[in-house]
Write an enzyme that holds these catalytic residues in place. Structure first.
Site, PDB file in Angstrom:
ATOM      1  CB  VAL A  82      -0.959   0.194   1.077  1.00 40.70           C
ATOM      2  CG1 VAL A  82      -1.852   1.292   1.314  1.00 40.70           C
ATOM      3  CG2 VAL A  82      -1.694  -1.069   1.253  1.00 40.70           C
ATOM      4  CE  LYS A  83       4.908   5.101  -4.916  1.00 39.81           C
ATOM      5  NZ  LYS A  83       4.845   5.096  -6.268  1.00 39.81           N
ATOM      6  CG  LEU A  84      -0.378   4.590   2.932  1.00 38.58           C
ATOM      7  CD1 LEU A  84       0.074   4.002   4.280  1.00 38.58           C
ATOM      8  CD2 LEU A  84      -1.734   4.996   2.826  1.00 38.58           C
TER       9      LEU A  84
END
Ligand code: G3P
Length: 217
Positions: A82-84
């Protein structure tokens, strides 16, 4: 150093995976828009051709919706990361998702203290953007060196994923600076094979071999 490809073009990624040199992939909303097509179908196709970490970015900016998007992205495949974004909500979501066992890549990092916060939030990857710092007249590679020193000082396990790579020299210098991974655009990846002395040396070997009149097969 792990080599990731910075692209959301599933067809091109499948072809590059055949090299045996691709350890992972990073996507972002701009790359998804450029590639076109359905986001989730694209992610499924990428995850099917590359077994390593595949970063998929949330587009929400508030904590609760980031969590929901992150959990949904993680249902696509086990290798989704998950890229945040590096914001207060992004780091809070990172901490929660990592605690739940979802690996996170904190993106849009432009300073060593931002990277320190991401490590404290338990991020699996931090993505410092080298090229964009260079574009603004700063030394992007110095940021990698600073993050390496800080992470080593405190044994933070967060992996440094050098991003916004523009040239083969960026790849070389990131490796020398101790980046754990570099995410590389397809064209720059292909350029890594190239050296004019390799080409001329091979041509000379082939010419000399042909003169012997022999065959191996
Ligand atoms: O994936 C994020 C990063 O690599 C973007 O690079 O070239 O748009 O600055 P760039």
């Amino acid at each position: 150093m792990q080599i990731f490809i910075d692209s959301a073009d599933a067809k091109e990624l499948a072809a590059l995976a055949m090299t045996g040199l691709v350890d992972g992939v990073t996507t972002n909303p701009s790359l998804v828009a450029k590639a076109g097509g359905d986001f989730f179908e694209t992610l499924k196709a990428i995850c099917a051709s590359v077994s390593g970490p595949i970063s998929a970015e949330v587009v929400a900016q508030d904590y609760e919706t980031m969590l929901a998007e992150g959990r949904k992205l993680r249902t696509v495949a086990d290798n989704i990361v998950v890229k945040l974004p590096l914001t207060p909500d992004g780091l809070r979501a990172c901490k929660t998702l990592e605690d739940e066992g979802h690996p996170c890549n904190v993106t849009l990092c432009f300073s060593a203290v931002q990277a320190l916060l991401a490590a404290k939030a338990g991020a699996t990857f931090i993505s410092p953007f080298l090229g964009r710092l260079d574009d603004g007249g700063q030394d992007g590679m110095q940021l990698i060196r600073e993050i390496r020193a800080i992470y080593d000082n405190y044994d933070y396990p967060t992996q440094i994923l050098a991003a916004s790579i523009r040239t083969a020299s960026h790849v070389r210098d990131a490796a020398i600076a101790g980046a754990d991974c570099a995410t590389i655009p397809p064209a720059v990846f292909k350029s890594l094979y190239k050296h004019h002395l390799t080409d001329s040396g091979l041509a000379a070997f082939m010419k000399d071999w042909a003169a012997t009149g022999q065959k191996i097969l």
